[in-house]
Design an enzyme around this catalytic site. Structure first.
Site, PDB file in Angstrom:
ATOM      1  N   ASP A  81       1.695   8.276   2.919  1.00 51.86           N
ATOM      2  CA  ASP A  81       0.599   9.241   3.035  1.00 51.86           C
ATOM      3  C   ASP A  81       0.631   9.897   4.407  1.00 51.86           C
ATOM      4  OD1 ASP A  81       0.090   6.523   3.765  1.00 51.86           O
ATOM      5  OD2 ASP A  81      -2.019   6.986   4.110  1.00 51.86           O
ATOM      6  N   ASP A 109       3.221  -1.822   3.279  1.00 49.19           N
ATOM      7  CA  ASP A 109       2.864  -0.480   3.739  1.00 49.19           C
ATOM      8  C   ASP A 109       4.161   0.305   3.892  1.00 49.19           C
ATOM      9  OD1 ASP A 109       1.387   1.668   4.537  1.00 49.19           O
ATOM     10  OD2 ASP A 109       0.334   0.650   6.172  1.00 49.19           O
TER      11      ASP A 109
HETATM   12  N1  GUN Z   1      -2.482   1.441   8.078  1.00 46.53           N
HETATM   13  C1  GUN Z   1      -3.601   1.738   8.766  1.00 46.53           C
HETATM   14  N2  GUN Z   1      -4.052   2.967   8.426  1.00 46.53           N
HETATM   15  C2  GUN Z   1      -3.207   3.453   7.502  1.00 46.53           C
HETATM   16  C3  GUN Z   1      -3.158   4.671   6.762  1.00 46.53           C
HETATM   17  O1  GUN Z   1      -3.999   5.558   6.890  1.00 46.53           O
HETATM   18  N3  GUN Z   1      -2.123   4.797   5.881  1.00 46.53           N
HETATM   19  C4  GUN Z   1      -1.185   3.822   5.704  1.00 46.53           C
HETATM   20  N4  GUN Z   1      -0.221   4.014   4.804  1.00 46.53           N
HETATM   21  N5  GUN Z   1      -1.220   2.688   6.400  1.00 46.53           N
HETATM   22  C5  GUN Z   1      -2.217   2.503   7.279  1.00 46.53           C
END
Ligand code: GUN
Length: 714
Positions: A138, A103
């Site tokens: 995002d 992420d």
């Molecule tokens: N982890 C939990 N929700 C989100 C999200 O909306 N975007 C991102 N990039 N990671 C997340």
């Protein structure tokens, strides 16, 4: 780092492709091809915090987790981790051979309000540390934000897409969907992100909903996102990891989950089960077994040191999570995922609310892609009548009564009387066949129908799955069970509606007769005499029971030709009196011949009709013959390019990537023809997906071809 032998990197050219091997409605079993491994989906990627390894990634691998997710921002922020990841790669840092998704720091931005890393920089970093699937930065759309703010989060996320994709280079990239709880924004976000070259689409911004058990909104979000998404990419649900939610999410087409729930609940001394969470406090026995807990007791676990206990519970939570994923996958393959959805819906009132909302708002496309008729018994349950398979069965069962009676005399559909038998389970040819034949022999204008707990079915289609194979207690077949015998004179509007939906023309209520199939034959005759008048003696003298039997056999096959080929009535009805049959030992039609040529075989297991290659030619010719005065509709067809033509002619399956178009909207699990661009027949088979997926996917089988017409010169 040496990858263990079990990992299987994708073939060159397949990087990032998603292949679906099984489908049920929107649910799918797939393979995501990455350069590290082929990731089987649906799956859960456990969240790994590189600073706190409650369970080591190598142990997760041994437990069967072929992928995990970690946070690149956390690695980037910690100098030691960053240096290690940059010099030796993220797989080495985590000591994990499987697929690693990262992420981007969006979630940290949502929690802490800001992050130090730049949007492009964080993607470059993910690429540089060798992740398999990176995530762009995002903009997290919180559910409490205004519509305008959420719209801006959607727009800004999309604006950042092109630069993120460029920074990712060959690394697969997640393109998240935002939009809060607004369906229009979710769908718009999905369309915007689908327009760019992302590999996976996570649905983001749902964590605050999950924390408050707002499952109905979660379901709405998934549906609206799916409506806007291009189908050939996997869908990930960011931050959803409670096993109780897997069935409904998987039924809606979610392919990937990630969650830290296993560790967070363990820290709180709670155990995950597929039906909810359980506190360790006060337990005398384990409510949910797993290999992790097998040699210990709740008391012993309570007495452990904190770290040891948290690790053990986290392991258990992972084991339960994994086994629920496997249960769901098997349920998709078996066509049973909606039964699991129903079971889980009863575990939690908010989940039940979400499930009921979903039944009320089933997406048409999901229903259309559900295979209605397949081998096997259908267990009755409270929700069965509302499940997509039943909705599909009713829509798919096109039917019209023949234009002639059993003596071959013209008989307008408007003049027919409908006789609905109830209170008997199948096989109806055995349980009520005698009554039907005797009644129709006397009153040829009768159209016999059968009441079943999932809908009314014509007697001519009495062996069709799922209607014929639903099983449950007898009272479910009894129309009067809830409301008493009066119902037969004043039928429930719902039942009338069912008859009306089935019958091709409007029927005056007085023309519908309901009859308890357990009553003696004399009673049936009395009822018919009262409502229609005396039996026609001429008809009685001029026909036998065998004539009536042949009539139902013949027109039952006609009904199935309509259902399984989509030919219009006018295109096949002249041939019906000319059909010849080869019968099974139990007296059912096995093979259907015309002019001595074997065209169809009836499947005695599910009541379906299979085409032979000559049958496919017959249907193709009837569906395209311009000289016929009627307007035949075309059997659903898939048109392939010239590269695929020789393979299909030899009976090889149609692969995605070779399809140039479709006609007549092929749907998952239904028969279709395969044609070349000139409209010539090449073969026939069963569609493995619907017409949109046919064109969109780049890998896998689109049509399982059963037979080809042979080489052009043959
Ligand atoms: N982890 C939990 N929700 C989100 C999200 O909306 N975007 C991102 N990039 N990671 C997340």
């Amino acid at each position: 780092m040496e990858l263990p032998e079990e990992t299987e990197p994708c073939k060159e050219g397949d990087h990032g492709k998603f292949e679906v091997t099984d489908r049920d409605g929107w649910a799918r079993i797939g393979i995501l091809h990455t350069s590290t491994d082929m990731l089987d989906t649906p799956t859960l990627l456990p969240v790994v915090n590189p600073n706190i390894l409650t369970v080591k990634p190598s142990e997760m691998w041994d437990m069967g987790f072929r992928g995990l997710i970690t946070n690149s921002y956390v690695i980037w922020k910690h100098e030691k981790l960053k240096e290690h990841a940059l010099s030796r790669g993220v797989h080495d840092l985590l000591d994990y051979p499987g697929v690693i998704m990262t992420d981007s720091g969006t979630f940290q931005q949502y929690i802490y309000g800001d992050v130090e890393v730049g949007e492009v920089e964080v993607v470059e970093f993910q690429r540089n540390i060798g992740v398999d699937i990176a995530t762009m930065m995002d903009v997290f759309g919180r559910p409490d934000m205004s519509f305008e703010e959420l719209a801006e989060a959607v727009a800004e996320t999309a604006r950042r897409g092109p630069a993120a994709l460029e920074a990712a280079g060959a690394t697969l990239l997640n393109g998240p969907i935002q939009g809060g709880t607004h369906s229009v924004l979710r769908e718009a976000s999905a369309r915007l992100m689908s327009g760019m070259d992302f590999a996976v689409h996570p649905i983001g911004g749902i964590v605050p909903l999950m924390e408050n058990q707002r499952y109905r909104e979660l379901v709405e979000i998934i549906v609206s996102s799916k409506n806007g998404l291009t189908p050939e990419r996997p869908v990930h649900l960011f931050g959803c990891g409670h096993p109780m939610l897997f069935p409904i999410c998987i039924a809606l087409g979610v392919d990937l989950f990630d969650s830290a729930a296993y560790a967070l609940f363990a820290k709180d001394n709670r155990l995950l089960t597929p039906t909810g969470t359980v506190k360790l406090d006060g337990l005398k026995e384990w409510p949910e077994d797993s290999w992790v807990l097998r040699n210990t007791t709740p008391k012993k676990v309570r007495e452990m040191a904190d770290d040891e206990r948290h690790t053990l519970l986290a392991r258990h939570n992972l084991a339960v999570t994994n086994s629920e994923i496997h249960r769901c996958r098997q349920a998709v393959r078996d066509g049973e995922i909606w039964h699991l959805v129903e079971k889980r819906s009863h575990c939690n009132p908010y989940l039940r609310e979400a499930t009921v909302w979903l039944y009320d708002n089933l997406p048409d496309e999901l229903v259309h892609n559900t295979v209605a008729c397949r081998v096997g018994g259908v267990q009755w349950s409270q929700d069965l009548p509302r499940q997509p398979r039943v909705a599909r069965a009713k829509r798919w069962m096109t039917w019209r009564p023949p234009h002639v009676d059993h003596l071959g005399r013209d008989c307008d559909v408007e003049d027919r009387r409908l006789l609905v038998f109830h209170n008997r389970q199948g096989p109806w040819r055995e349980t009520i066949g005698h009554q039907v034949l005797e009644a129709v022999r006397r009153w040829p204008q009768l159209v016999p129908l059968i009441y079943t707990p999932i809908g009314i079915v014509p007697f001519s289609l009495e062996d069709l799955n799922p209607f014929a194979h639903t099983f449950g207690p007898n009272h479910l077949w009894d129309l009067t069970a809830d409301v008493g015998p009066l119902l037969l004179d004043h039928p429930n509007p719902e039942i009338i509606e069912q008859v009306e939906n089935l019958y091709p023309v409007e029927v005056p209520i007085g023309n519908i007769i309901f009859h308890d199939a357990n009553a003696p034959l004399e009673t049936l005759f009395e009822v018919l005499e009262q409502s229609i008048g005396p039996a026609d003696q001429d008809v009685m003298e001029n026909s036998t029971i065998a004539d009536v039997q042949d009539y139902f056999r013949r027109w039952g096959i006609a009904d199935k030709i309509a259902i399984f080929t989509h030919l219009q009535y006018g295109a096949y009805h002249p041939a019906i009196p000319e059909l010849e049959f080869v019968m099974s030992r139990t007296g059912r039609v096995n093979n259907v011949l015309h002019d001595g040529v074997h065209l169809f075989s009836q499947r005695l297991t599910d009541g379906g009709l299979s085409l032979t290659i000559d049958g496919a030619k017959w249907v193709h010719e009837r569906g395209t013959n311009d000289e016929l005065e009627w307007n035949p509709s075309m059997m659903p067809s898939v048109i392939v390019n010239s590269d695929a033509e020789p393979f299909v002619r030899q009976g090889r399956s149609v692969m995605h990537g070779f399809i140039v178009g479709t006609e007549g909207e092929p749907q998952t699990g239904t028969p279709c023809l395969v044609l070349n661009e000139a409209g010539e027949l090449l073969g026939h088979g069963i569609a493995r997906c619907d017409y949109t997926d046919m064109m969109a996917f780049r890998k896998g089988i689109a049509v399982k071809v059963k037979d080809g017409v042979g080489d052009a010169g043959d």
